[in-house]
Design an enzyme around this catalytic site. Structure first.
Site, short mmCIF file in Angstrom:
data_model
loop_
_atom_site.label_atom_id
_atom_site.label_comp_id
_atom_site.label_asym_id
_atom_site.label_seq_id
_atom_site.Cartn_x
_atom_site.Cartn_y
_atom_site.Cartn_z
N ASP A 111 -0.77 -5.75 9.18
CA ASP A 111 -1.89 -4.89 8.76
C ASP A 111 -3.10 -5.45 8.57
O ASP A 111 -3.27 -6.14 7.41
CB ASP A 111 -1.52 -3.69 7.65
N LYS A 125 -13.63 -0.97 6.30
CA LYS A 125 -14.35 -1.77 5.31
C LYS A 125 -15.34 -2.79 5.69
O LYS A 125 -16.17 -2.56 4.91
CB LYS A 125 -13.04 -2.63 4.44
N TRP A 176 1.04 -1.21 -0.01
CA TRP A 176 0.03 0.32 0.11
C TRP A 176 0.76 1.29 -0.15
O TRP A 176 1.76 1.46 0.83
CB TRP A 176 -0.84 -0.03 1.37
#
Ligand code: LMR
Length: 396
Positions: A211, A246, A130
């Site tokens: 993560d 999310k 990311w």
């Protein structure tokens, strides 16, 4: 005072969202930022969240400050979701959880903590990762390096190269892995590979940093925690940065958590006292509302059941769109084997589109994709899949 300041480039992901909003083309398609969209291209408020919201507003008695690490009820709910109900790291008290503003907030507090308490550590990042990862650690003054993760030719995990790289990492460094639904490739280790990884990380004396932003988007809530739970061996130390943006659709509420697992409760308490210093000098204490929603849903059997169904619904739609994308590309005669798209997990597909192709898709067809070729599959609908595949065929 400000005359010398140069304009910063747009963010490689959120900047595309800005450009998309400014684009007047009525046929524009946004496959950039990792935000779930339904079949109508909307990002809905989940029903479980809507119901919890009413309860929270009714029950709330004050808007005074939360404790620096947030509410203990939230921390307990987060831990049950991460580790399951009776995991040793929870019952022993050696996991300390702080509510952070989003997964990004959790990563930043983790980075500050590493900078202050492990000043010699480098954080190793998957190649690719990311784009915000290196930026967050750089902002905190923590050096980063990359290790191989993705085999572009075979479209799978470069596992041998990854293990060889671990063998060369200096003990005491941290290795950042994605708990599931690797961003951007959508490729995760298998449960067996997680075991091998846990052995290698442990053997080398590295600190795993996870993560974990997409729990529930690959296979299921518990299934997706397999990597995390494999790393949680007796006595093992670990940092987890998790997010509810999310899976609860709470993007704008900024709800995440930093969980540090120390070797015993005493060490966890000491670590937590230092984490509190990092939080206090950063945002003082967290915002309450989103965490109240999550706590309410996770602690209410009916709402939790509804939420799990909603997560399964999102997962199912994304997987359906993966199939549809591959079928439509084939039907349009786009050269190449795209079946790898159905093997990738989570919101993203690493499509193999090159930066010039991505640029042409944006300029000519108003299709917004991250420069690395990462497609947000959740932005595909049965309506936009045809024009999308036509455009991909054109840029081949
Ligand atoms: C993404 O990767 O698109 C998401 O995690 C959103 C973000 O903050 O970049």
């Amino acid at each position: 005072m400000f005359d010398h300041i140069e304009p910063a480039p747009r963010d490689p992901i959120l900047g595309l969202g800005e450009a998309f909003r400014e684009d007047p083309n009525p046929r524009k398609i946004n496959l950039s930022v990792g935000v779930y969209q339904d079949e109508d291209g909307k990002t809905p408020i989940q029903e479980s969240v809507r119901r919890a919201s009413r309860l929270v507003l009714e029950r709330q008695k004050t808007m005074s400050y939360l404790p620096i690490p947030g509410s203990p009820a939230y921390a307990a709910a987060v831990q049950r979701l991460l580790f399951g109900t009776a995991h040793e790291v929870v019952t022993s008290g050696r996991a300390a959880t702080s509510h952070a503003p989003g997964g990004t907030g959790a990563l930043r507090v983790a980075a500050d903590f590493i900078h202050q308490q492990l000043p010699n550590a480098t954080v190793w990042l998957t190649q690719p990762t990311w784009p915000n990862h290196p930026q967050i650690f750089a902002a905190a003054g923590v050096p980063t390096k990359s290790f191989p993760y993705f085999n572009a030719k075979a479209n799978n995990l470069a596992f041998k190269e990854l293990l060889a790289a671990i063998e060369k990492m200096p003990p005491g460094d941290a290795i950042l892995l994605h708990g599931c639904c690797h961003n951007p490739t959508g490729i995760d280790p298998t449960p067996d590979q997680w075991k091998t990884l846990a052995d290698a990380i442990d053997g080398r004396g590295l600190l795993p940093l996870l993560d974990f932003a997409y729990q529930g988007f690959a296979e299921g809530i518990d299934e997706d925690a397999v990597g995390l739970r494999t790393l949680c061996r007796p006595g093992a130390e670990l940092i987890v940065c998790s997010s509810f943006s999310k899976n609860f659709g709470l993007y704008c509420e900024r709800v995440g958590a930093l969980t540090i697992i120390a070797k015993d409760k005493r060490a966890a308490d000491t670590v937590q006292s230092q984490v509190k210093v990092c939080i206090r000098s950063n945002y003082s204490n967290p915002p309450a509302h989103g965490a109240e929603l999550v706590t309410t849903i996770l602690n209410d059997a009916e709402l939790r059941g509804l939420w799990e169904q909603e997560v399964a619904g999102m997962r199912g739609r994304i997987n359906g769109m993966r199939e549809l994308l591959v079928k439509t590309l084939q039907a349009k005669g786009v050269p190449g084997d795209y079946s790898f798209i159905t093997r990738q997990r989570g919101m993203f597909s690493f499509s193999g589109l090159t930066p010039p192709q991505v640029e042409t898709l944006k300029q000519k067809y108003a299709i917004y994709i991250v420069g690395s070729g990462r497609i947000n599959v959740a932005g595909i609908t049965s309506e936009n899949v045809e024009p999308l595949c036509d455009a991909i065929a054109e840029v081949q």
